[in-house]
Design an enzyme around this catalytic site. Structure first.
Site, mmCIF file in Angstrom:
data_model
loop_
_atom_site.group_PDB
_atom_site.id
_atom_site.type_symbol
_atom_site.label_atom_id
_atom_site.label_comp_id
_atom_site.label_asym_id
_atom_site.label_seq_id
_atom_site.Cartn_x
_atom_site.Cartn_y
_atom_site.Cartn_z
ATOM 1 C CB SER A 88 19.891 -1.434 0.756
ATOM 2 O OG SER A 88 18.995 -1.369 -0.631
ATOM 3 C CB SER A 107 22.669 11.301 -14.395
ATOM 4 O OG SER A 107 22.137 11.379 -15.727
ATOM 5 C CE1 TYR A 127 17.285 4.480 -14.789
ATOM 6 C CE2 TYR A 127 18.749 4.371 -17.084
ATOM 7 C CZ TYR A 127 18.587 4.337 -15.483
ATOM 8 O OH TYR A 127 19.799 4.350 -14.821
ATOM 9 C CE LYS A 146 18.871 7.387 -13.521
ATOM 10 N NZ LYS A 146 19.196 7.509 -12.066
HETATM 11 N N1 LIG Z 1 23.346 -0.634 -13.115
HETATM 12 C C1 LIG Z 1 23.446 0.391 -14.026
HETATM 13 O O1 LIG Z 1 23.962 -0.363 -15.095
HETATM 14 C C2 LIG Z 1 23.344 1.717 -14.020
HETATM 15 C C3 LIG Z 1 23.868 2.729 -14.952
HETATM 16 C C4 LIG Z 1 23.587 3.957 -14.779
HETATM 17 C C5 LIG Z 1 22.941 4.391 -13.923
HETATM 18 N N2 LIG Z 1 22.597 3.647 -12.617
HETATM 19 C C6 LIG Z 1 21.900 4.313 -11.518
HETATM 20 O O2 LIG Z 1 22.629 3.935 -10.441
HETATM 21 C C7 LIG Z 1 21.548 3.997 -9.404
HETATM 22 C C8 LIG Z 1 21.850 2.830 -8.518
HETATM 23 O O3 LIG Z 1 21.600 1.747 -9.306
HETATM 24 P P1 LIG Z 1 22.000 0.229 -9.037
HETATM 25 O O4 LIG Z 1 22.321 -0.301 -10.469
HETATM 26 O O5 LIG Z 1 22.760 0.378 -7.985
HETATM 27 O O6 LIG Z 1 20.420 -0.526 -8.669
HETATM 28 P P2 LIG Z 1 19.991 -1.442 -7.571
HETATM 29 O O7 LIG Z 1 21.006 -2.574 -7.331
HETATM 30 O O8 LIG Z 1 18.500 -1.963 -7.995
HETATM 31 O O9 LIG Z 1 20.075 -0.470 -6.241
HETATM 32 C C9 LIG Z 1 18.906 0.444 -6.307
HETATM 33 C C10 LIG Z 1 18.919 1.193 -4.918
HETATM 34 O O10 LIG Z 1 18.097 2.300 -4.971
HETATM 35 C C11 LIG Z 1 17.252 2.165 -3.805
HETATM 36 N N3 LIG Z 1 15.783 2.655 -3.813
HETATM 37 C C12 LIG Z 1 14.968 2.232 -4.728
HETATM 38 N N4 LIG Z 1 13.720 2.901 -4.630
HETATM 39 C C13 LIG Z 1 13.942 3.587 -3.408
HETATM 40 C C14 LIG Z 1 13.183 4.610 -2.775
HETATM 41 N N5 LIG Z 1 12.126 4.780 -3.137
HETATM 42 N N6 LIG Z 1 13.711 5.184 -1.677
HETATM 43 C C15 LIG Z 1 14.819 4.700 -1.343
HETATM 44 N N7 LIG Z 1 15.807 3.973 -1.806
HETATM 45 C C16 LIG Z 1 15.261 3.235 -3.058
HETATM 46 C C17 LIG Z 1 17.327 0.507 -3.492
HETATM 47 O O11 LIG Z 1 17.169 0.290 -2.115
HETATM 48 P P3 LIG Z 1 15.748 -0.421 -1.436
HETATM 49 O O12 LIG Z 1 14.873 -1.104 -2.473
HETATM 50 O O13 LIG Z 1 16.163 -1.091 -0.286
HETATM 51 O O14 LIG Z 1 14.896 0.960 -1.019
HETATM 52 C C18 LIG Z 1 18.607 0.258 -3.747
HETATM 53 O O15 LIG Z 1 19.462 0.516 -2.654
HETATM 54 C C19 LIG Z 1 20.232 4.287 -9.903
HETATM 55 O O16 LIG Z 1 19.797 5.598 -9.898
HETATM 56 C C20 LIG Z 1 20.693 3.734 -11.326
HETATM 57 O O17 LIG Z 1 19.718 4.505 -12.194
HETATM 58 C C21 LIG Z 1 22.698 2.384 -12.846
#
Ligand SMILES: NC(=O)c1ccc[n+]([C@@H]2O[C@H](COP(=O)([O-])OP(=O)(O)OC[C@H]3O[C@@H](n4cnc5c(N)ncnc54)[C@H](OP(=O)(O)O)[C@@H]3O)[C@@H](O)[C@H]2O)c1
Length: 269
Positions: free
Chosen positions: A10, A125, A139, A143
Site C-alpha cells: 500500500s 531485509s 529493527y 532484519k
Molecule cells: N525505506 C527504507 O529506507 C528502507 C530501507 C531498507 C529496507 N526497508 C524495508 O522495506 C520494507 C517496506 O518499507 P517502506 O520503506 O516501503 O515503508 P512504508 O512506506 O512505511 O511501507 C510499509 C508497508 O508495510 C505495510 N505493513 C506494515 N505493517 C503491516 C502489517 N502488520 N500487515 C500488513 N502490511 C503491513 C504497510 O501497509 P499498511 O499500513 O496499509 O498495512 C505498507 O504498505 C520494510 O520491510 C522496510 O523495513 C526500507
C-alpha cells in the site's frame, strides 16, 4: 506473465514494486492492512501478523490463478530509541510484524508454491541487518533474523525448485520515516544522542533512493533463472556491505557508531 504476491503493497517500496511489475504484464496481488486503490494491482486486506488471513488470501489467489510464482515479503515497520528505553510491547510488536510476518507469509505460501512446481521468495531485509544501527537495535535485529531465516529456508526448499533472496536496500525515500514509532520515553542519559541519531537517519532516508530502484532490482531477480542469496540495493550500500565483510568486526561497528552513536555526547549518569 508471472503471478506475484507483494506484502506491504500500500505504500513506499511495496507500492513501487507492485506498480512496476503490473506494468510489465504480471498478475500482482498486494497485501496490506489498508486497501490499495491502484489500477491493475489486486488488493487484499490482510495483516501479516495473522497467519490465517494470509493462508486464506494465498489460497484464494492460487484458486484463481492456478499457481503462484513469486512471493515478495516486504511489509515492515520501524521503531527507534535506546534499548534501555524500549518497551517490551513495542519490541515484540516490531519483531512480530518484521520477522514473524515473514514467517507467517512464507509458511502460508510454501504448500502452494510447492504445488506450483517452484517459485521465488524475496525477503525484504535491509543494510541494517549487516550494519546494526544504534538506537534502531530491534529493527536491525529483525532484519538480521530475516537473513538467517532466508539462508536456512533456501536450503530447505531448494529441492522443490524454490529459490530465496534476502534483499538489502540502503536508505529509500518512503513513508517509512513518518511511520517509524519513536520510544514513548527517552531517558535524559540518552536524550541528546537519540535526537541526533534519529535526525541523521531521518535525513538519510528523506534524501534516499527512489523506491523505483528497488522495484527494478526485484524485476531483474524475477527474470533471472538463478538468483543470489543476497542482493544489496544501491551502489554506495554495496560498498558498505563489502567493507563490513572485510574489516574486523569491531572496527566496522565503530565506524557505524561514529555516524549514529554520538558517543562523545554521553551523559555521566
Ligand atoms: N525505506 C527504507 O529506507 C528502507 C530501507 C531498507 C529496507 N526497508 C524495508 O522495506 C520494507 C517496506 O518499507 P517502506 O520503506 O516501503 O515503508 P512504508 O512506506 O512505511 O511501507 C510499509 C508497508 O508495510 C505495510 N505493513 C506494515 N505493517 C503491516 C502489517 N502488520 N500487515 C500488513 N502490511 C503491513 C504497510 O501497509 P499498511 O499500513 O496499509 O498495512 C505498507 O504498505 C520494510 O520491510 C522496510 O523495513 C526500507
Amino acid at each position: 506473465m508471472k503471478v506475484i504476491v507483494v506484502t506491504g503493497a500500500s505504500s513506499g517500496i511495496g507500492l513501487a514494486i507492485a506498480q512496476h511489475l503490473c506494468k510489465k504484464g504480471h498478475h500482482v496481488y498486494g497485501i496490506s492492512r489498508t486497501k490499495l486503490h491502484e489500477k491493475n494491482v489486486k488488493s487484499i486486506v490482510a495483516d501479516v501478523t495473522v497467519f490465517e488471513q494470509l493462508k486464506s488470501a494465498y489460497q484464494d489467489i492460487y484458486d484463481i490463478e492456478g499457481r503462484i510464482d513469486v512471493l515478495i515479503n516486504n511489509a515492515g515497520m520501524g521503531i527507534s530509541g535506546a534499548i534501555e528505553d524500549t518497551s517490551f510491547e513495542d519490541a515484540s510488536y516490531l519483531m512480530n510484524v518484521n520477522f514473524m510476518g515473514v514467517f507467517n507469509s512464507t509458511k502460508a505460501m510454501l504448500p502452494l508454491m510447492r504445488k506450483s512446481g517452484g517459485g521465488k521468495i524475496l525477503n525484504m531485509s535491509s543494510v541494517a541487518s549487516k550494519l546494526a544501527i544504534p538506537f534502531q537495535a530491534f529493527y536491525s535485529a529483525s532484519k538480521a533474523a530475516i537473513n538467517t531465516f532466508s539462508e536456512a529456508l533456501a536450503n530447505e526448499v531448494e529441492p522443490f525448485g524454490i529459490q530465496v533472496t534476502s534483499i538489502m536496500p540502503g536508505d529509500i525515500k518512503t513513508g517509512f520515516t513518518k511511520n517509524r514509532k519513536k520510544n514513548d520515553v527517552t531517558s535524559e542519559a540518552y536524550l541528546k544522542r537519540v535526537e541526533k541519531s534519529v535526525a541523521v537517519m531521518e535525513n538519510d532516508e528523506r534524501n534516499g533512493m527512489d523506491p523505483e530502484l528497488a522495484a527494478q532490482v526485484i524485476d531483474k531477480l524475477i527474470q533471472k533463472k538463478r538468483i543470489p542469496l543476497y542482493k544489496t540495493v544501491g551502489f554506495k550500500y554495496k560498498i558498505f556491505v563489502w567493507l563490513q565483510k572485510v574489516l574486523p568486526s569491531k572496527l566496522a561497528n565503530n565506524i557505524v557508531g561514529s555516524i549514529y552513536a554520538f558517543k562523545k555526547d554521553k551523559k555521566k549518569k
